[in-house]
Design an enzyme around this catalytic site. Sequence first.
Site, mmCIF file in Angstrom:
data_model
loop_
_atom_site.group_PDB
_atom_site.id
_atom_site.type_symbol
_atom_site.label_atom_id
_atom_site.label_comp_id
_atom_site.label_asym_id
_atom_site.label_seq_id
_atom_site.Cartn_x
_atom_site.Cartn_y
_atom_site.Cartn_z
ATOM 1 N N ARG A 16 0.821 -1.208 0.000
ATOM 2 C CA ARG A 16 0.000 0.000 0.000
ATOM 3 C C ARG A 16 0.857 1.262 0.000
ATOM 4 N NH1 ARG A 16 -4.941 -2.192 3.963
ATOM 5 N NH2 ARG A 16 -6.033 -3.246 2.262
ATOM 6 N N TYR A 50 -6.267 -1.028 -6.792
ATOM 7 C CA TYR A 50 -5.670 -2.252 -6.235
ATOM 8 C C TYR A 50 -4.975 -2.014 -4.898
ATOM 9 C CZ TYR A 50 -1.347 -1.099 -9.059
ATOM 10 O OH TYR A 50 -0.256 -0.534 -9.658
ATOM 11 N N GLU A 51 -4.662 -3.122 -4.224
ATOM 12 C CA GLU A 51 -4.163 -3.137 -2.843
ATOM 13 C C GLU A 51 -5.159 -2.487 -1.882
ATOM 14 O OE1 GLU A 51 -1.955 -5.066 -2.288
ATOM 15 O OE2 GLU A 51 -1.128 -5.265 -4.295
ATOM 16 N N GLY A 52 -6.433 -2.684 -2.153
ATOM 17 C CA GLY A 52 -7.488 -2.076 -1.349
ATOM 18 C C GLY A 52 -7.896 -0.756 -1.954
#
Length: 595
Positions: A295, A439-441
């Site tokens: 992140r 992406y990655e949350g």
Amino acid sequence: MASYSPPLRDMRFVYHELMGCDALTDLPGYEEFTPDLIDPILEEAGKLCADILAPLNRSGDEEGCRLENGVVYTPAGFREAYKLFREGGWTAISCDPDYGGQGLPAAVNVLVEEMICSANLSFGMYPGLSHGAYRALAAHGSEELKRVYLPRLVDGTWTGTMCLTEPHCGTDLGLLRTKAVPQEDGSHRITGTKIFISAGEHDLAENIVHLVLARLPDAPKGSGGISLFLVPKLLPDAEGDPGPRNAVQCASLEHKMGIKASSTCVLNFDEATGWLIGAPHKGLSAMFTMMNAARLAVGVQGLGLAEAAYQGSVAYARERLQGRALSSAKAHDQPADPIIVHPDIRRMLLLQRATVEGCRAMAVWVAKGLDEQERHPDPAVRAESEDFVALMTPVVKALFTDLGFESANLGMQVLGGHGYIREHGMEQHVRDTRIAQIYEGTNGVQALDLVGRKLGAHGGRYLRQFFHPVSAYVERHAGNASMAPFVGPLGKAFGRLQQATAQVAQKGLADPDEAGAAATDYLRLFGLTAMAYLWARMAETAMERAEAGDPDGFYAAKIATARFFMERMLPQSGALFSQVMAGGASMMEFDEAAF
């Protein structure tokens, strides 16, 4: 054709002058990393990015990856570039020397990552995923797994992935179905399908190490029943060299909007051999070691592309002749003035510039916290730094990627019609940076993480690592007339953030939907306030340094950019404050059938 010039002068300012990262040499293991060593490393990284990676960016986007008979081939030039990248030791710069790494500070690594992302984000995905896999395995793997896999991940001969998402589950990993069946020899048979796997199959490395979330037969339901497994593409032999093919195959490549030279794969695991990482049913916590690092890295992707967009915008605005300045003609020897004379163009360029330089300062600030978290001899300092990094991770990921996308879109607007075609590369920046918000949350998930997990954690302990230093800074400079244009706006924004924090905490306890409704606006308010704090510090540092001379005008430009941020960007905090304080009734009470 877009070109890239590493922003080394500003990087040195942030690292040495603003953040005082030279003091990291006081930490165990960092003694040798003096400016005499750090600056040449940044210069060499810049040369690699400008001369090798950036020229492959457009061609890689146009060619993309291709899948033939289960093998993914990267675009022309990528294999040769990766070989140079690996042989130059760039895969190892912040890794543990015990496994062949160079052990450089995270505060250096984040600047190198920024340059890679500016030059060629698709290329940067391959070593970026590997570094995340390295961190997860180093933190949670057995000594045997670390002995076999870490040296090869560090030297780049093997690369890594993170395999979380399945067709029916993304953010809600408690729904995943991939199975892991224990074997008598201590291994497991992994069966399932994973999608959106970046760098899941390619031709750059000898082997690929997949970190896979799966369920053991006795796993409880939900996210508490997930375990983490290491599943190599090729099974190592007794000497640790790549051996027979494991039962994992790339079924297809995703056809994407951007980052087309990064292979995004559907992977099928058909009783593939894997080994447990960490404790059974504790895979999510182990994977979060990788996800949190990812992140922060994705936030840096937003920063890198914002810098690339800014450079392209400035170059075009200096050269493009259109119309005359509103006041009077500037380029009398030309049929028209360059568009950089026009107020709206200057507005957009300064929005990009203030974004980039503010985000860069925050990135190094958080990375320095990572270094202190891992290396500081005082346990109390380590704990405080860990709290700070945890608090700032969702802010960095969401704020940087939102602003990076906005910066790329501003660049397209500066270039006008030429921004919409491939020649100048700006439309690729827009397409490439858009995924970083997802992406990655997703950034909405980052906002929920901030208000749902970080604000109330340990009685608000995380918040103290931000609120206390900002409050002390505002109070310390309250009577400083030269700092008033910077500290005054910061103080107002900080006051709004304090009130908004109390509102979100109070209402969120009574009704979680209220916290969720405020989350995205609150995160942006938090992020802008953090940037205001850093811009005030940058202005202060620049004023102090300028007293000794400013022959190239660097410090004057820094102070002027700080003024622009305070006058033209930070006022957004007022609107964001109003949105947070309005509550969630207007959205939550809306009739669902009316959508």
